[in-house]
Write a protein that holds these residues in place. Structure first.
Motif, PDB file in Angstrom:
ATOM      1  N   MET A  80      -6.178   3.799   3.832  1.00 43.38           N
ATOM      2  CA  MET A  80      -5.428   2.963   2.903  1.00 43.38           C
ATOM      3  C   MET A  80      -6.305   2.703   1.684  1.00 43.38           C
ATOM      4  O   MET A  80      -7.490   3.024   1.680  1.00 43.38           O
ATOM      5  CB  MET A  80      -5.042   1.641   3.576  1.00 43.38           C
ATOM      6  CG  MET A  80      -4.133   1.811   4.775  1.00 43.38           C
ATOM      7  SD  MET A  80      -3.553   0.227   5.445  1.00 43.38           S
ATOM      8  CE  MET A  80      -2.359  -0.238   4.190  1.00 43.38           C
ATOM      9  N   GLU A  81      -5.686   2.122   0.650  1.00 43.17           N
ATOM     10  CA  GLU A  81      -6.469   1.731  -0.514  1.00 43.17           C
ATOM     11  C   GLU A  81      -7.529   0.735  -0.073  1.00 43.17           C
ATOM     12  O   GLU A  81      -7.298  -0.076   0.825  1.00 43.17           O
ATOM     13  CB  GLU A  81      -5.570   1.101  -1.575  1.00 43.17           C
ATOM     14  CG  GLU A  81      -4.611   2.085  -2.214  1.00 43.17           C
ATOM     15  CD  GLU A  81      -3.757   1.434  -3.275  1.00 43.17           C
ATOM     16  OE1 GLU A  81      -3.986   0.245  -3.557  1.00 43.17           O
ATOM     17  OE2 GLU A  81      -2.865   2.106  -3.804  1.00 43.17           O
ATOM     18  N   ASP A 115       0.828  -1.203   0.000  1.00 45.98           N
ATOM     19  CA  ASP A 115       0.000   0.000   0.000  1.00 45.98           C
ATOM     20  C   ASP A 115       0.868   1.261   0.000  1.00 45.98           C
ATOM     21  O   ASP A 115       1.820   1.385   0.782  1.00 45.98           O
ATOM     22  CB  ASP A 115      -0.931   0.011   1.222  1.00 45.98           C
ATOM     23  CG  ASP A 115      -2.033   1.035   1.069  1.00 45.98           C
ATOM     24  OD1 ASP A 115      -1.771   2.239   1.237  1.00 45.98           O
ATOM     25  OD2 ASP A 115      -3.169   0.628   0.759  1.00 45.98           O
ATOM     26  N   LYS A 116       0.523   2.178  -0.888  1.00 45.29           N
ATOM     27  CA  LYS A 116       1.310   3.397  -1.076  1.00 45.29           C
ATOM     28  C   LYS A 116       1.404   4.226   0.196  1.00 45.29           C
ATOM     29  O   LYS A 116       2.423   4.877   0.461  1.00 45.29           O
ATOM     30  CB  LYS A 116       0.685   4.226  -2.211  1.00 45.29           C
ATOM     31  CG  LYS A 116       1.520   5.425  -2.643  1.00 45.29           C
ATOM     32  CD  LYS A 116       0.838   6.152  -3.802  1.00 45.29           C
ATOM     33  CE  LYS A 116       1.659   7.368  -4.217  1.00 45.29           C
ATOM     34  NZ  LYS A 116       0.986   8.128  -5.309  1.00 45.29           N
ATOM     35  N   THR A 135      -9.665  -2.288   0.678  1.00 46.54           N
ATOM     36  CA  THR A 135      -9.408  -3.724   0.659  1.00 46.54           C
ATOM     37  C   THR A 135     -10.701  -4.505   0.772  1.00 46.54           C
ATOM     38  O   THR A 135     -10.696  -5.715   0.937  1.00 46.54           O
ATOM     39  CB  THR A 135      -8.481  -4.110   1.825  1.00 46.54           C
ATOM     40  OG1 THR A 135      -9.069  -3.682   3.064  1.00 46.54           O
ATOM     41  CG2 THR A 135      -7.123  -3.463   1.685  1.00 46.54           C
TER      42      THR A 135
END
Length: 277
Positions: A169-170, A107-108, A172
């Protein structure tokens, strides 16, 4: 730029450097890095992340990094390959089977932010790292369930910290409707509906996907695919707008005979016979 390799599934390495012993590099494995003491700047991809005692970083194979040490730093490295978590499927909870730690580590957000652990999380993380390093004297630490659960708890600390920092976060979350849509859109291309491809597309462990699908949709993945493909082929035949050869091409069969054999197994008759009904 050097690319480091590791063949053991799990390696735990504690060391101290006054000047970091590696140039900027990548590697073929994953790293959890805990700063036991010291300070400096972690160069991670294109980000400069100041670090101090108690900080934690996660590195995936795509990342480029090195440490610019300002004050002598003691590191604890937990390094593992793809096979480490794959070999522990029987121990892993559903959450980590669906969203693997390896994908989580990519995750970026985790490459741009220094996590700010609160006091309880700092203590838990410190104790966890000490437990892992203390147990590292075992002959085969990679097979130890104790170490495995200690490593999983580190991901729990990271998730708790992200939540407390109000970071995002992105996503999930698995959208079951998106899975069904993906299948219906790609049913005409057999390669795109292979389990390994669809599991990778939705970041679900391949070894877990079939069980997850059956529990969610109350039908096996293979049965769902075959039923959908057969139903669509039936509609094409009844519409009488395409030849059997064209239908075979549309659904990715090598030729008309392969479609005919497939259809006969499913419906106990040839497409030409079904067309007469």
């Amino acid at each position: 730029m050097p690319k480091l390799n590791q063949f053991e599934t799990l390696v735990i390495h504690e060391f101290e450097d006054e000047k970091f012993h590696l140039p900027p590099h990548t590697h073929t494995y994953y790293e959890i890095i805990y700063i036991k003491k010291g300070s400096g700047v972690h160069h991670l991809n294109n980000n400069l992340l100041p670090y101090k005692s108690g900080d934690l970083f996660v590195i995936s194979p795509e990342d480029e990094h090195y440490f610019d040490i300002k004050k002598s730093t003691r590191f604890v490295y937990i390094k593992f390959t793809d096979n480490y978590f794959n070999s522990k499927q029987n121990l892993t909870c559903d959450e980590f089977l669906i969203h693997t730690p390896e994908n989580f580590m990519r995750d970026k957000l985790l490459k741009e932010t220094v996590l700010k652990l609160d006091d309880p999380c700092k203590t838990i993380l410190k104790n966890t790292i000490e437990n892992i390093t203390a147990y590292n004297c075992k002959t085969d630490v990679s097979s130890s369930p104790i170490i495995f659960y200690q490593i999983l708890s580190i991901f729990g600390v990271i998730k708790e910290t992200i939540k407390c920092m109000n970071l995002r976060m992105e996503s999930t979350h698995i959208d079951n409707e998106q899975i069904a849509t993906y299948i219906h859109q790609n049913i005409y291309n057999p390669k795109l509906v292979q389990i390994k491809v669809i599991a990778s597309h939705f970041n679900i462990a391949e070894t877990y996907f079939s069980a997850y699908f059956k529990r969610t949709f109350s039908i096996s993945y293979r049965e769902y695919i075959n039923n959908l493909r057969t139903t669509l082929i039936e509609k094409r035949i009844h519409n009488d707008k395409l030849s059997i050869k064209q239908i075979a091409y549309e659904f990715g069969f090598t030729d008309e005979s392969h479609l005919s054999n497939y259809f006969k197994k499913k419906k106990n008759m040839k497409p030409t016979d079904f067309k007469k009904i």
